[in-house]
Design a protein around this motif. Structure first.
Motif, PDB file in Angstrom:
ATOM      1  N   TRP A  48       0.828  -1.218   0.000  1.00 24.26           N
ATOM      2  CA  TRP A  48       0.000   0.000   0.000  1.00 24.26           C
ATOM      3  C   TRP A  48       0.855   1.259   0.000  1.00 24.26           C
ATOM      4  CZ3 TRP A  48      -4.483  -0.376  -1.964  1.00 24.26           C
ATOM      5  CH2 TRP A  48      -5.189  -1.571  -1.879  1.00 24.26           C
ATOM      6  N   ARG A  49       2.027   1.212   0.619  1.00 28.49           N
ATOM      7  CA  ARG A  49       2.953   2.356   0.540  1.00 28.49           C
ATOM      8  C   ARG A  49       3.491   2.512  -0.874  1.00 28.49           C
ATOM      9  NH1 ARG A  49       7.745   1.799   4.128  1.00 28.49           N
ATOM     10  NH2 ARG A  49       8.283   3.807   3.202  1.00 28.49           N
ATOM     11  N   LEU A  50       3.876   1.398  -1.491  1.00 30.91           N
ATOM     12  CA  LEU A  50       4.422   1.441  -2.848  1.00 30.91           C
ATOM     13  C   LEU A  50       3.377   1.944  -3.849  1.00 30.91           C
ATOM     14  CD1 LEU A  50       6.423  -1.901  -2.753  1.00 30.91           C
ATOM     15  CD2 LEU A  50       7.424   0.364  -3.189  1.00 30.91           C
ATOM     16  N   ILE A  51       2.193   1.365  -3.798  1.00 32.50           N
ATOM     17  CA  ILE A  51       1.169   1.742  -4.773  1.00 32.50           C
ATOM     18  C   ILE A  51       0.717   3.183  -4.534  1.00 32.50           C
ATOM     19  CG2 ILE A  51      -1.002   0.977  -3.700  1.00 32.50           C
ATOM     20  CD1 ILE A  51       0.089   0.154  -7.279  1.00 32.50           C
ATOM     21  N   SER A  52       0.732   3.635  -3.289  1.00 27.92           N
ATOM     22  CA  SER A  52       0.410   5.038  -2.989  1.00 27.92           C
ATOM     23  C   SER A  52       1.387   5.966  -3.693  1.00 27.92           C
ATOM     24  CB  SER A  52       0.459   5.302  -1.477  1.00 27.92           C
ATOM     25  OG  SER A  52      -0.597   4.643  -0.820  1.00 27.92           O
ATOM     26  N   ALA A  53       2.658   5.628  -3.648  1.00 30.81           N
ATOM     27  CA  ALA A  53       3.677   6.451  -4.308  1.00 30.81           C
ATOM     28  C   ALA A  53       3.518   6.406  -5.825  1.00 30.81           C
ATOM     29  CB  ALA A  53       5.075   5.998  -3.903  1.00 30.81           C
ATOM     30  N   VAL A  54       3.140   5.254  -6.362  1.00 29.32           N
ATOM     31  CA  VAL A  54       2.970   5.107  -7.806  1.00 29.32           C
ATOM     32  C   VAL A  54       1.797   5.944  -8.308  1.00 29.32           C
ATOM     33  CG1 VAL A  54       2.383   3.462  -9.641  1.00 29.32           C
ATOM     34  CG2 VAL A  54       4.083   2.840  -7.919  1.00 29.32           C
ATOM     35  N   VAL A  55       0.666   5.891  -7.601  1.00 31.47           N
ATOM     36  CA  VAL A  55      -0.531   6.623  -8.054  1.00 31.47           C
ATOM     37  C   VAL A  55      -0.582   8.058  -7.524  1.00 31.47           C
ATOM     38  CG1 VAL A  55      -1.858   4.492  -8.324  1.00 31.47           C
ATOM     39  CG2 VAL A  55      -2.087   5.833  -6.210  1.00 31.47           C
ATOM     40  N   LYS A  56       0.376   8.400  -6.670  1.00 30.58           N
ATOM     41  CA  LYS A  56       0.479   9.745  -6.090  1.00 30.58           C
ATOM     42  C   LYS A  56      -0.769  10.135  -5.281  1.00 30.58           C
ATOM     43  CE  LYS A  56       3.727  11.457  -9.562  1.00 30.58           C
ATOM     44  NZ  LYS A  56       4.121  10.204 -10.125  1.00 30.58           N
ATOM     45  N   GLU A  57      -1.250   9.168  -4.508  1.00 34.56           N
ATOM     46  CA  GLU A  57      -2.343   9.391  -3.564  1.00 34.56           C
ATOM     47  C   GLU A  57      -2.108   8.467  -2.382  1.00 34.56           C
ATOM     48  OE1 GLU A  57      -7.175   8.955  -2.992  1.00 34.56           O
ATOM     49  OE2 GLU A  57      -6.353   8.772  -5.013  1.00 34.56           O
ATOM     50  N   ASP A  58      -2.261   8.978  -1.172  1.00 36.32           N
ATOM     51  CA  ASP A  58      -1.984   8.190   0.021  1.00 36.32           C
ATOM     52  C   ASP A  58      -3.125   7.211   0.299  1.00 36.32           C
ATOM     53  OD1 ASP A  58      -1.092   7.111   2.369  1.00 36.32           O
ATOM     54  OD2 ASP A  58      -1.246   8.965   3.534  1.00 36.32           O
ATOM     55  N   LEU A  59      -3.083   6.085  -0.371  1.00 36.34           N
ATOM     56  CA  LEU A  59      -4.090   5.057  -0.154  1.00 36.34           C
ATOM     57  C   LEU A  59      -3.837   4.315   1.155  1.00 36.34           C
ATOM     58  CD1 LEU A  59      -4.269   3.534  -3.757  1.00 36.34           C
ATOM     59  CD2 LEU A  59      -5.654   5.361  -2.772  1.00 36.34           C
ATOM     60  N   ALA A  60      -2.577   4.239   1.556  1.00 32.20           N
ATOM     61  CA  ALA A  60      -2.207   3.486   2.756  1.00 32.20           C
ATOM     62  C   ALA A  60      -2.889   4.015   4.008  1.00 32.20           C
ATOM     63  CB  ALA A  60      -0.691   3.496   2.936  1.00 32.20           C
ATOM     64  N   SER A  61      -3.171   5.297   4.063  1.00 31.22           N
ATOM     65  CA  SER A  61      -3.780   5.866   5.267  1.00 31.22           C
ATOM     66  C   SER A  61      -5.305   5.743   5.275  1.00 31.22           C
ATOM     67  CB  SER A  61      -3.388   7.338   5.413  1.00 31.22           C
ATOM     68  OG  SER A  61      -3.975   8.100   4.374  1.00 31.22           O
ATOM     69  N   LEU A  62      -5.880   5.325   4.164  1.00 27.85           N
ATOM     70  CA  LEU A  62      -7.334   5.176   4.082  1.00 27.85           C
ATOM     71  C   LEU A  62      -7.785   3.855   4.694  1.00 27.85           C
ATOM     72  CD1 LEU A  62      -7.954   6.256   0.367  1.00 27.85           C
ATOM     73  CD2 LEU A  62      -8.339   7.629   2.428  1.00 27.85           C
TER      74      LEU A  62
END
Length: 180
Positions: A48-62
């Motif tokens: 979730w940290r990696l994909i957050s950086a890839v899509v440029k949205e903090d999905l990990a905190s959701l």
């Protein structure tokens, strides 16, 4: 003498829709993910940290329930190469009796799919079949906590390649063949 058998496990449903352009395939969910019924549920898994950086949205905190629609909004999907297997624990090396997912239906379910990323070497073994079927394939460093030898920043350098546009001239024509 009776030998103990590993439990037969069933994977998670795909997170896909008709607009998915990039699909990330893991090998098979770990024990924490299966118990939670969620992709990449282990707290040390870096997905979730990696994909957050890839899509440029903090999905990990959701909350997890909000991550999936946001991931789909970025035209990313999730699934695993295996639908089921026998395994004790979470290591890919412990997988026995693997059964592949039915990827034939991807052309219908995800008609805009261009790129398939493989989260780790175990799922990456399927990359040649996807490439032969006309998809851009990227084998990624595993996000698993079992593979922490590579630093997050080093992994991210490869993961960002998911967002590079597929070059239609370099991709083979789609084949009408069975994946597996």
């Amino acid at each position: 003498m009776t030998t103990a058998t590993s439990p037969t496990l069933t994977g998670l449903a795909p997170v896909i829709d008709a607009d998915v352009r990039i699909l990330v395939l893991g090998s098979f969910p770990g024990a924490a993910s299966l118990a939670a019924g969620r992709y990449y549920a282990h707290p040390r898994n870096q997905f979730w940290r990696l994909i957050s950086a890839v899509v440029k949205e903090d999905l990990a905190s959701l909350p997890y329930e909000e991550r999936l629609p946001r991931l789909l909004a970025h035209r990313f999907g999730l699934w695993d190469v295996l639908a089921g297997c026998e395994r004790e624990g979470s290591l890919d090396s412990a997988i026995r009796k693997p059964a592949a997912n039915d990827f034939e239906r991807l052309r219908t379910l995800c008609p805009k799919l261009e790129t398939v990323g493989f989260n780790g070497q175990a799922s990456g073994k399927f990359a040649p079949q996807f490439a032969a079927a006309g998809y851009r394939s990227v084998v990624l460093p595993s996000s698993s906590p079992a593979h922490m030898a590579m630093k997050f920043e080093q992994k991210l350098e490869v993961w960002v390649k998911l967002n590079q546009p597929a070059d239609p001239k370099s991709m083979p024509a789609p084949l009408q063949q069975s994946f597996f």
